[in-house]
Design a protein around this motif. Structure first.
Motif: not given
Length: 103
Positions: A21-42
């Motif tokens: 389940g983690v392997a299947v959901l990771a490609p979907v969840v990680l870009p969303v998290l990266a999209g949110v995390a990048k502006p916060l980190a910046k």
């Protein structure tokens, strides 16, 4: 928390299912998290830079004020020392002129 406890205590099939389940959901969840995390980190980095620059300005101002105070105190101390020397010299001159008698 109960789900994780049950998953940890469960069988190998439960662990395998969670892994898949983690392997299947990771490609979907990680870009969303990266999209949110990048502006916060910046934004956090930008705030840090602004705070750093402002603190440099404040420290520089404190340094200038301290230098000014030091110069003023030094000048006043030197003036007081010169005033004491002149007074002492004047008093000794008066004693010599009056024959050692002061009134």
């Amino acid at each position: 928390m109960g789900f994780l406890d049950n998953a940890v205590k469960g069988t190998v099939l439960t662990g395998l299912a969670i892994g898949i389940g983690v392997a299947v959901l990771a490609p979907v969840v990680l870009p969303v998290l990266a999209g949110v995390a990048k502006p916060l980190a910046k934004a956090a980095m930008k705030s840090g830079l602004l705070l750093y620059n402002k603190s440099k300005e404040v420290v520089a101002e404190i340094g200038e004020v301290t230098e000014d105070l030091w110069a003023e105190a030094k000048t006043e101390a030197e003036d007081e020392m010169e005033g004491e020397k002149e007074t002492t010299t004047f008093d000794q001159t008066e004693e010599v002129k009056s024959g050692g008698q002061t009134s």
